[in-house]
Design a protein around this motif. Structure first.
Motif, PDB file in Angstrom:
ATOM      1  N   ILE A  34      98.837  15.507  31.282  1.00 13.96           N
ATOM      2  CA  ILE A  34      99.648  15.862  32.451  1.00 13.96           C
ATOM      3  C   ILE A  34      99.789  14.609  33.329  1.00 13.96           C
ATOM      4  O   ILE A  34      98.805  13.909  33.573  1.00 13.96           O
ATOM      5  CB  ILE A  34      98.959  16.994  33.267  1.00 13.96           C
ATOM      6  CG1 ILE A  34      98.806  18.254  32.431  1.00 13.96           C
ATOM      7  CG2 ILE A  34      99.707  17.268  34.577  1.00 13.96           C
ATOM      8  CD1 ILE A  34     100.071  18.989  32.108  1.00 13.96           C
ATOM      9  N   GLY A  35     100.986  14.333  33.817  1.00 12.80           N
ATOM     10  CA  GLY A  35     101.226  13.082  34.538  1.00 12.80           C
ATOM     11  C   GLY A  35     100.517  12.982  35.869  1.00 12.80           C
ATOM     12  O   GLY A  35      99.992  11.929  36.236  1.00 12.80           O
ATOM     13  N   TYR A  36     100.500  14.099  36.596  1.00 11.25           N
ATOM     14  CA  TYR A  36     100.090  14.061  37.991  1.00 11.25           C
ATOM     15  C   TYR A  36      99.303  15.334  38.257  1.00 11.25           C
ATOM     16  O   TYR A  36      99.831  16.438  38.124  1.00 11.25           O
ATOM     17  CB  TYR A  36     101.383  14.021  38.797  1.00 11.25           C
ATOM     18  CG  TYR A  36     101.300  13.750  40.260  1.00 11.25           C
ATOM     19  CD1 TYR A  36     101.560  12.465  40.761  1.00 11.25           C
ATOM     20  CD2 TYR A  36     101.066  14.767  41.164  1.00 11.25           C
ATOM     21  CE1 TYR A  36     101.557  12.221  42.121  1.00 11.25           C
ATOM     22  CE2 TYR A  36     101.061  14.536  42.525  1.00 11.25           C
ATOM     23  CZ  TYR A  36     101.311  13.261  42.993  1.00 11.25           C
ATOM     24  OH  TYR A  36     101.324  13.030  44.351  1.00 11.25           O
ATOM     25  N   LEU A  37      98.027  15.173  38.587  1.00  7.41           N
ATOM     26  CA  LEU A  37      97.133  16.325  38.685  1.00  7.41           C
ATOM     27  C   LEU A  37      96.494  16.375  40.080  1.00  7.41           C
ATOM     28  O   LEU A  37      95.751  15.468  40.454  1.00  7.41           O
ATOM     29  CB  LEU A  37      96.067  16.170  37.593  1.00  7.41           C
ATOM     30  CG  LEU A  37      95.364  17.358  36.961  1.00  7.41           C
ATOM     31  CD1 LEU A  37      96.303  18.500  36.617  1.00  7.41           C
ATOM     32  CD2 LEU A  37      94.601  16.893  35.714  1.00  7.41           C
ATOM     33  N   GLY A  38      96.804  17.434  40.832  1.00  7.58           N
ATOM     34  CA  GLY A  38      96.170  17.623  42.133  1.00  7.58           C
ATOM     35  C   GLY A  38      94.906  18.456  41.976  1.00  7.58           C
ATOM     36  O   GLY A  38      94.894  19.425  41.220  1.00  7.58           O
ATOM     37  N   VAL A  39      93.833  18.071  42.673  1.00  5.74           N
ATOM     38  CA  VAL A  39      92.549  18.781  42.594  1.00  5.74           C
ATOM     39  C   VAL A  39      92.106  19.106  44.012  1.00  5.74           C
ATOM     40  O   VAL A  39      91.938  18.198  44.823  1.00  5.74           O
ATOM     41  CB  VAL A  39      91.442  17.902  41.960  1.00  5.74           C
ATOM     42  CG1 VAL A  39      90.183  18.720  41.729  1.00  5.74           C
ATOM     43  CG2 VAL A  39      91.916  17.235  40.692  1.00  5.74           C
ATOM     44  N   ALA A  40      91.930  20.390  44.301  1.00  7.96           N
ATOM     45  CA  ALA A  40      91.532  20.782  45.656  1.00  7.96           C
ATOM     46  C   ALA A  40      90.240  21.570  45.650  1.00  7.96           C
ATOM     47  O   ALA A  40      90.098  22.535  44.889  1.00  7.96           O
ATOM     48  CB  ALA A  40      92.636  21.623  46.290  1.00  7.96           C
ATOM     49  N   ASP A  41      89.286  21.145  46.476  1.00 13.44           N
ATOM     50  CA  ASP A  41      88.022  21.888  46.649  1.00 13.44           C
ATOM     51  C   ASP A  41      87.276  21.247  47.818  1.00 13.44           C
ATOM     52  O   ASP A  41      87.242  20.025  47.921  1.00 13.44           O
ATOM     53  CB  ASP A  41      87.160  21.817  45.375  1.00 13.44           C
ATOM     54  CG  ASP A  41      86.181  22.973  45.279  1.00 13.44           C
ATOM     55  OD1 ASP A  41      86.211  23.702  44.271  1.00 13.44           O
ATOM     56  OD2 ASP A  41      85.372  23.142  46.233  1.00 13.44           O
ATOM     57  N   ASP A  42      86.693  22.068  48.667  1.00 14.02           N
ATOM     58  CA  ASP A  42      85.968  21.488  49.809  1.00 14.02           C
ATOM     59  C   ASP A  42      84.451  21.493  49.602  1.00 14.02           C
ATOM     60  O   ASP A  42      83.714  21.029  50.453  1.00 14.02           O
ATOM     61  CB  ASP A  42      86.308  22.249  51.100  1.00 14.02           C
ATOM     62  CG  ASP A  42      85.787  23.682  51.088  1.00 14.02           C
ATOM     63  OD1 ASP A  42      85.699  24.275  49.992  1.00 14.02           O
ATOM     64  OD2 ASP A  42      85.470  24.211  52.162  1.00 14.02           O
ATOM     65  N   ASP A  43      84.001  21.990  48.451  1.00 11.28           N
ATOM     66  CA  ASP A  43      82.566  22.187  48.227  1.00 11.28           C
ATOM     67  C   ASP A  43      81.863  20.973  47.634  1.00 11.28           C
ATOM     68  O   ASP A  43      82.486  20.131  46.993  1.00 11.28           O
ATOM     69  CB  ASP A  43      82.358  23.341  47.240  1.00 11.28           C
ATOM     70  CG  ASP A  43      82.038  24.648  47.947  1.00 11.28           C
ATOM     71  OD1 ASP A  43      81.759  24.594  49.157  1.00 11.28           O
ATOM     72  OD2 ASP A  43      82.072  25.689  47.280  1.00 11.28           O
ATOM     73  N   THR A  44      80.531  20.976  47.801  1.00  8.98           N
ATOM     74  CA  THR A  44      79.689  20.010  47.097  1.00  8.98           C
ATOM     75  C   THR A  44      79.043  20.701  45.899  1.00  8.98           C
ATOM     76  O   THR A  44      79.012  21.927  45.826  1.00  8.98           O
ATOM     77  CB  THR A  44      78.582  19.462  48.026  1.00  8.98           C
ATOM     78  OG1 THR A  44      77.850  20.565  48.549  1.00  8.98           O
ATOM     79  CG2 THR A  44      79.174  18.642  49.160  1.00  8.98           C
ATOM     80  N   ILE A  45      78.536  19.898  44.987  1.00 10.81           N
ATOM     81  CA  ILE A  45      77.966  20.440  43.742  1.00 10.81           C
ATOM     82  C   ILE A  45      76.547  20.955  43.977  1.00 10.81           C
ATOM     83  O   ILE A  45      75.707  20.251  44.546  1.00 10.81           O
ATOM     84  CB  ILE A  45      77.988  19.350  42.651  1.00 10.81           C
ATOM     85  CG1 ILE A  45      79.449  18.949  42.369  1.00 10.81           C
ATOM     86  CG2 ILE A  45      77.303  19.829  41.373  1.00 10.81           C
ATOM     87  CD1 ILE A  45      79.609  17.591  41.715  1.00 10.81           C
ATOM     88  N   GLN A  46      76.323  22.205  43.543  1.00 16.91           N
ATOM     89  CA  GLN A  46      75.006  22.843  43.673  1.00 16.91           C
ATOM     90  C   GLN A  46      74.389  22.990  42.279  1.00 16.91           C
ATOM     91  O   GLN A  46      75.105  23.070  41.287  1.00 16.91           O
ATOM     92  CB  GLN A  46      75.154  24.256  44.276  1.00 16.91           C
ATOM     93  CG  GLN A  46      76.079  24.359  45.465  1.00 16.91           C
ATOM     94  CD  GLN A  46      75.505  23.705  46.704  1.00 16.91           C
ATOM     95  OE1 GLN A  46      74.316  23.851  46.976  1.00 16.91           O
ATOM     96  NE2 GLN A  46      76.334  22.960  47.432  1.00 16.91           N
ATOM     97  N   PHE A  47      73.077  23.114  42.268  1.00 10.09           N
ATOM     98  CA  PHE A  47      72.385  23.277  40.984  1.00 10.09           C
ATOM     99  C   PHE A  47      72.863  24.534  40.251  1.00 10.09           C
ATOM    100  O   PHE A  47      73.017  24.537  39.029  1.00 10.09           O
ATOM    101  CB  PHE A  47      70.870  23.346  41.239  1.00 10.09           C
ATOM    102  CG  PHE A  47      70.066  22.729  40.141  1.00 10.09           C
ATOM    103  CD1 PHE A  47      70.176  21.372  39.861  1.00 10.09           C
ATOM    104  CD2 PHE A  47      69.216  23.499  39.374  1.00 10.09           C
ATOM    105  CE1 PHE A  47      69.440  20.802  38.830  1.00 10.09           C
ATOM    106  CE2 PHE A  47      68.475  22.933  38.344  1.00 10.09           C
ATOM    107  CZ  PHE A  47      68.597  21.590  38.072  1.00 10.09           C
ATOM    108  N   SER A  48      73.143  25.598  41.022  1.00  8.81           N
ATOM    109  CA  SER A  48      73.570  26.872  40.412  1.00  8.81           C
ATOM    110  C   SER A  48      74.998  26.811  39.857  1.00  8.81           C
ATOM    111  O   SER A  48      75.456  27.766  39.240  1.00  8.81           O
ATOM    112  CB  SER A  48      73.460  28.004  41.430  1.00  8.81           C
ATOM    113  OG  SER A  48      74.365  27.781  42.499  1.00  8.81           O
ATOM    114  N   ASN A  49      75.716  25.700  40.086  1.00 10.54           N
ATOM    115  CA  ASN A  49      77.072  25.545  39.523  1.00 10.54           C
ATOM    116  C   ASN A  49      77.031  25.104  38.061  1.00 10.54           C
ATOM    117  O   ASN A  49      77.995  25.263  37.309  1.00 10.54           O
ATOM    118  CB  ASN A  49      77.876  24.461  40.278  1.00 10.54           C
ATOM    119  CG  ASN A  49      78.122  24.786  41.738  1.00 10.54           C
ATOM    120  OD1 ASN A  49      78.254  23.878  42.547  1.00 10.54           O
ATOM    121  ND2 ASN A  49      78.178  26.050  42.088  1.00 10.54           N
TER     122      ASN A  49
END
Lengths: 77, 265
Positions: free
Chosen positions: B51-66
């Motif tokens: 894919i040419g252009y990929l937007g990624v949105a998320d306001d979270d930080t990575i947790q161990f339970s992820n």
């Protein structure tokens, strides 16, 4: 004659089973009444009904041997 | 050019795909909202597919339970922002893909500002407030929406706002109003099998690729439900719901004034 109902997601927890075969009450409204009597927990659940893989919103008649799905919204990601 | 052909050789040689479809992918702009259980596989496969252009949105930080399901992240990434690690991993996978990150909780203003810049929106969020907001914005701004959601051992997949047989349904045609808090479980309460959002996320990526390339038939006006416990796949046909017109915002002004957090609590 009977119909089969499959309960998806949390609805299976609320009814205690993932599917059930019942006598055909003839219509969606009649079925809703029967189900809420049989499974009172369904009264507090949100779901849509599909009959033979087609979503229905109105009080439509239910054909004999129909396969129904009760589907709740999922939010998880 | 040689690298382009080598990298995508396996899909370029596909009958019905070819260079033409590959070039469509390289020009496409896709926004993935949520870089969690669904978002990780969506992003990974879309970046790999070119894919040419990929937007990624998320306001979270990575947790161990992820880590049981959010496969772009490793133990050493705990505490870092998801969008930063996702961008680094995707860039390492395919540096020809332009990655744009939004390290913010997606809101109504962002829908209006950014949706017009994208061809397809992917809903990989984990809550009803975001899902209804994204759905309504896609309807108003006429954007195809690839929807995925999971609960415990089951998942749902749908493509909204894509015309097929003269109609285009959206999420409100299935559920015109959000459930109340006591009507559904969230992932933290109900749990989710780690691999399940992977299955649904990969299916979302597949629908995005089909929409962009025109290969195959996208899941428009249908909803697929998958149950991992018994391998049951059910696809139901959707129709327009007269209730949806009453509950959907009809203008962008009304959309901006809608309190989604309140609506979904």
């Amino acid at each position: 004659m009977s119909i089969e109902i499959i309960f998806f997601g949390q609805l299976a927890d609320k009814t205690g089973c993932s599917n059930v075969v019942v006598d055909n009450p003839g219509s969606i409204d009649a079925l809703s009444m029967v189900m809420k009597m049989q499974y009172p927990n369904l009264a507090t659940a949100k779901f849509v009904i599909a009959v033979n893989n087609k979503i229905v919103f109105d009080n439509e008649p239910i054909e004999e041997n129909a396969k129904l799905a009760f589907m709740p919204p999922f939010s998880g990601g | 050019m040689k690298e382009f052909i080598l990298r995508y050789q396996r899909q370029i040689t596909l009958e019905g795909f070819g260079m033409e479809a590959q070039e469509k992918l390289s020009k496409a702009k896709v926004l993935v909202i949520g870089a969690g259980g669904l978002g990780c596989p969506v992003l990974q496969y879309l970046a790999a597919a070119g894919i040419g252009y990929l937007g990624v949105a998320d306001d979270d930080t990575i947790q161990f339970s992820n880590l049981n399901r959010q496969i772009l992240f490793g133990q050493e990434d705990i505490g870092q922002y998801k969008v930063d690690i996702a961008a680094a991993k995707l860039n390492a996978l395919n540096d020809r893909v332009k990655i744009i990150t939004y390290q913010e909780r997606w809101n109504q203003q962002m829908c209006i500002e950014h949706f017009p810049n994208y061809d397809i929106i992917v809903d990989a969020t984990d809550n009803f407030a975001s899902r209804y907001m994204i759905n309504d914005a896609c309807v108003l701004l006429d954007k195809p929406l690839v929807f995925g959601a999971v609960s415990k051992y089951e998942g749902q997949l749908a493509v909204f706002n894509v015309v097929s047989n003269d109609i285009a349904v959206n999420y409100r045609d299935i559920f015109p109003t959000p459930p109340k808090n006591d009507e559904v479980l969230n992932c933290a309460e109900g749990g989710v099998l780690g691999v399940l959002p992977g299955t649904i996320g990969v299916m979302q990526a597949t629908e995005v690729i089909k929409l962009i390339t025109g290969v195959g038939a996208p899941l428009a006006n249908q909803m697929l439900t998958y149950n991992a416990l018994n391998n049951q796949y059910i696809t139901i046909q959707l129709i327009k719901n007269s209730e949806a017109i009453k509950t959907s915002p009809t203008t962008l002004d009304i959309f901006m004034q809608t309190n989604y957090a309140h609506l979904c609590s």
